[in-house]
Design a protein around this motif. Structure first.
Motif, PDB file in Angstrom:
ATOM      1  N   TYR A 331      12.395  59.301 -56.515  1.00  0.00           N
ATOM      2  CA  TYR A 331      12.931  58.005 -55.566  1.00  0.00           C
ATOM      3  C   TYR A 331      11.733  57.416 -54.633  1.00  0.00           C
ATOM      4  N   LYS A 598      24.168  48.138 -47.857  1.00  0.00           N
ATOM      5  CA  LYS A 598      24.402  49.206 -48.457  1.00  0.00           C
ATOM      6  C   LYS A 598      23.273  49.799 -49.198  1.00  0.00           C
ATOM      7  N   GLU A 599      22.309  48.942 -49.539  1.00  0.00           N
ATOM      8  CA  GLU A 599      21.203  49.407 -50.208  1.00  0.00           C
ATOM      9  C   GLU A 599      20.408  50.433 -49.120  1.00  0.00           C
ATOM     10  N   GLU A 600      20.145  50.133 -47.812  1.00  0.00           N
ATOM     11  CA  GLU A 600      19.528  50.667 -46.936  1.00  0.00           C
ATOM     12  C   GLU A 600      20.221  51.972 -46.530  1.00  0.00           C
ATOM     13  N   MET A 602      21.879  53.547 -48.703  1.00  0.00           N
ATOM     14  CA  MET A 602      21.599  54.689 -49.691  1.00  0.00           C
ATOM     15  C   MET A 602      20.424  55.264 -49.495  1.00  0.00           C
ATOM     16  N   GLN A 603      19.240  54.392 -49.120  1.00  0.00           N
ATOM     17  CA  GLN A 603      18.124  55.283 -48.864  1.00  0.00           C
ATOM     18  C   GLN A 603      18.017  55.938 -47.890  1.00  0.00           C
TER      19      GLN A 603
END
Length: 621
Positions: A331, A598-600, A602-603
């Protein structure tokens, strides 16, 4: 004198029935001389016989050296068979090393004695050994007046080399390929070789070029097969196990055997510090290597961990004369490094690509093993939390509603006796029992609210926090509980978030406030909720006695309480960041930062640092 030749003059061969000027016919057959009686015919017959022998020998050389797919065996047979046509007492076979830009003398004989192989660096200065390779033409030097042979200082003889013959290892059927190297012979006498020798050596060089190319193609095919088998073994074994230790041992066993190196190491990034820590070592002195700890940016492995780019190093110093490092990337994040040291020979570009392929498999396998370990740990954690919750509910029931109901039962018993002896006491007891009943109902509703706050589902986080703090105010009269809000929204309201984010934030605040009420001995507890365009901040501050975070964390197993761990884990699960600052007599400051995107989130999941002190400021503030 130097002479470049690609062929030799045609031999003087005459057709049958024709005579050169001055020839004579035999008496028995006028006008048709026989071979046996004609001197010219005898010469022609001798030449043809010699040429047939040479051609037959060249054919046999080709068959012999092409019957083997081992480079050492091919070169050895080449020297032995070439001696049938040319004196090979002073003989060398050179092969060009493109990566090192050297001419490698793989087999050298000087005055019939085999010498140790060596390499020479090619330079702009033209030497006799360079010309067949760089110009791809054969070379005949009949009488060398100057020392143009750079290898002469490697030979035992003190005599100067006077004659030199060099033929290119080049397959004429493949005009677009470069020369592989050269075959050279020399003599300490002038004019030792002729154009005929040059032609013969060039023919031998053509056969050698074919044989060496076949060997290289075979070795490349074998190497590719071994690599495919190795990668297949890695992927098959890794897919069959979820045990991290087994996965690491499998990876390193394949790497160690495949690269034929002295040492192979696998280092993983320690999340808390970012340092590389050796996990598995195979090869020389593995015990000392296991204690390695490398900081990011230090050494080859540290640079690979920092940049995410592989490193190939040849011709280095001790302890690693050559080295190959490849990052384990998952990732877009480096989780470790694969390192191979001191291979027999130099590392190639192909080695790098192979190690990177194995590193990719290793990163996935390590992540799978970690996910499984985390899953099992989470399962155990859920069981533990369920057990802890039951104990806490039982404790709260025992210390709260059960005590109140027990008091009510005692008063009911008193009322029963008073009804017979002094009924005037009953009104006062009824008032007391009513208050006890109200307290019991309040406590049970509070417990139900904390177990499942329905208002959180229907009205959101702010409403749930208000209800929670209000219920706590009714129970604790001496401590001031405050909720403050700050938002950029024109409505002045905090935006609604995903359900799981609001549930986690509520649980974090609830845990922090309850801890402060039980242990802090504070006068004020403030819950501050702040919204920015990109994030939500929840801060819980008390002016209580504080504590040493490290000491408390170390004693959690003995204490049987998991409050701070719950706060940290809930923060990680929603992709937030946790900061905590506390010290004796200085109160406690807990702050949680949660991105809106949400993307941040998840990271950021599972990347929150170790819970420790000191934290000087809350994240994002």
């Amino acid at each position: 004198m130097w002479l470049d030749m690609t062929g030799i003059p045609k031999p003087d061969i005459f057709p049958l029935g024709a005579l050169p000027q001055g020839g004579k016919a035999t008496k028995n057959t006028p006008g048709a001389p026989t071979w046996a009686d004609n001197k010219v015919g005898q010469i022609m017959f001798g030449r043809l016989t010699k040429e047939n022998k040479e051609i037959t020998t060249l054919y046999n050389i080709g068959v012999t050296i092409n019957s083997s797919l081992c480079l050492e065996e091919v070169i050895s047979k080449l020297h032995k068979e070439s001696n049938r046509l040319i004196d090979t007492s002073n003989f060398a076979i050179t092969v060009y090393n493109e990566r090192a830009h050297t001419l490698d003398f793989l087999l050298v004989f000087e005055q019939g004695q085999k010498m140790k192989p060596f390499s020479v660096q090619l330079s702009n200065r033209q030497n006799l050994s360079d010309i067949p390779l760089t110009h791809q033409i054969p070379l005949l030097a009949r009488d060398i007046l100057e020392n143009n042979v750079i290898e002469s200082n490697r030979l035992r003889s003190e005599k100067p080399i006077r004659s030199w013959l060099g033929a290119t290892l080049l397959n004429p059927a493949l005009p677009h390929e470069n020369a592989l190297g050269a075959i050279v012979v020399w003599s300490y006498e002038p004019d030792a070789f002729t154009n005929r020798h040059l032609w013969l050596l060039s023919a031998i060089g053509t056969q050698a070029a074919i044989a060496i190319r076949n060997v290289r193609l075979f070795e490349a095919g074998q190497r590719q097969t071994m690599e495919m088998v190795a990668i297949n073994n890695v992927t098959r074994t890794l897919s069959a196990t979820f045990q991290l230790d087994d996965a690491l041992n499998c990876i390193m066993s394949q790497v160690y055997n495949l690269f034929n190196a002295e040492t192979a190491l696998l280092l993983l990034v320690e999340p808390a510090t970012g340092d590389l820590v050796v996990q598995t070592v195979l090869g020389n002195n593995p015990a000392s290597a296991r204690s390695f700890r490398i900081r990011q940016g230090q050494g080859a492995a540290g640079k690979v961990a920092l940049t995410g780019k592989a490193i190939v190093m040849n011709n280095g110093n001790k302890p690693a004369r050559n080295l190959l490092c490849a990052p384990l990337v998952l990732y877009d994040r480096v989780i470790g490094v694969l390192e191979v040291r001191n291979k027999k020979g130099d590392f190639s570009r192909n080695d790098l690509e192979l190690l990177q392929a194995i590193a990719s498999c290793a990163a996935i396998a390590i992540e799978n093993a970690r996910l499984r370990e985390n899953m099992l740990a989470e399962r155990d954690r859920v069981i533990e939390i369920g057990e802890q919750t039951r104990k806490e509910v039982a404790s709260d029931l025992h210390d709260g509603p059960i005590q109140l109901v027990s008091a009510m039962m005692m008063q009911l018993q008193f009322c029963r006796q008073a009804l017979e002896k002094d009924p005037s006491l009953l009104p006062k007891q009824f008032v007391s029992m009513h208050e006890l009943g109200q307290q019991a109902v309040h406590q049970m509703r509070t417990m139900l609210f904390e177990l499942r706050p329905l208002v959180l589902e229907t009205e959101g986080l702010v409403a749930a926090l208000r209800v929670f703090l209000e219920r706590r105010r009714q129970e604790v009269k001496t401590i001031r509980l405050t909720l403050t809000l700050k938002t950029h929204q024109p409505s002045g309201q905090i935006s609604r978030l995903e359900d799981k984010v609001e549930v986690a934030l509520f649980a974090i605040v609830q845990e922090a406030v309850n801890n402060a009420l039980k242990h802090a001995q504070a006068n004020n507890i403030i819950v501050h909720l702040k919204e920015s365009p990109t994030a939500i901040y929840a801060t819980i501050v008390d002016d209580g006695k504080g504590f040493e975070i490290d000491k408390v964390m170390r004693n959690y197993e003995q204490r049987g309480s998991l409050g701070l761990v719950n706060i940290r884990e809930r923060t990680e699960l929603i992709g937030g960041e946790l900061a905590m600052n506390s010290a004796p007599s200085r109160g406690t400051h807990i702050s949680v930062y949660v991105p809106k995107a949400k993307e941040e989130r998840m990271q950021k999941r599972a990347t929150t640092g170790r819970l420790s002190r000191p934290f000087n400021t809350s994240p994002g503030e």
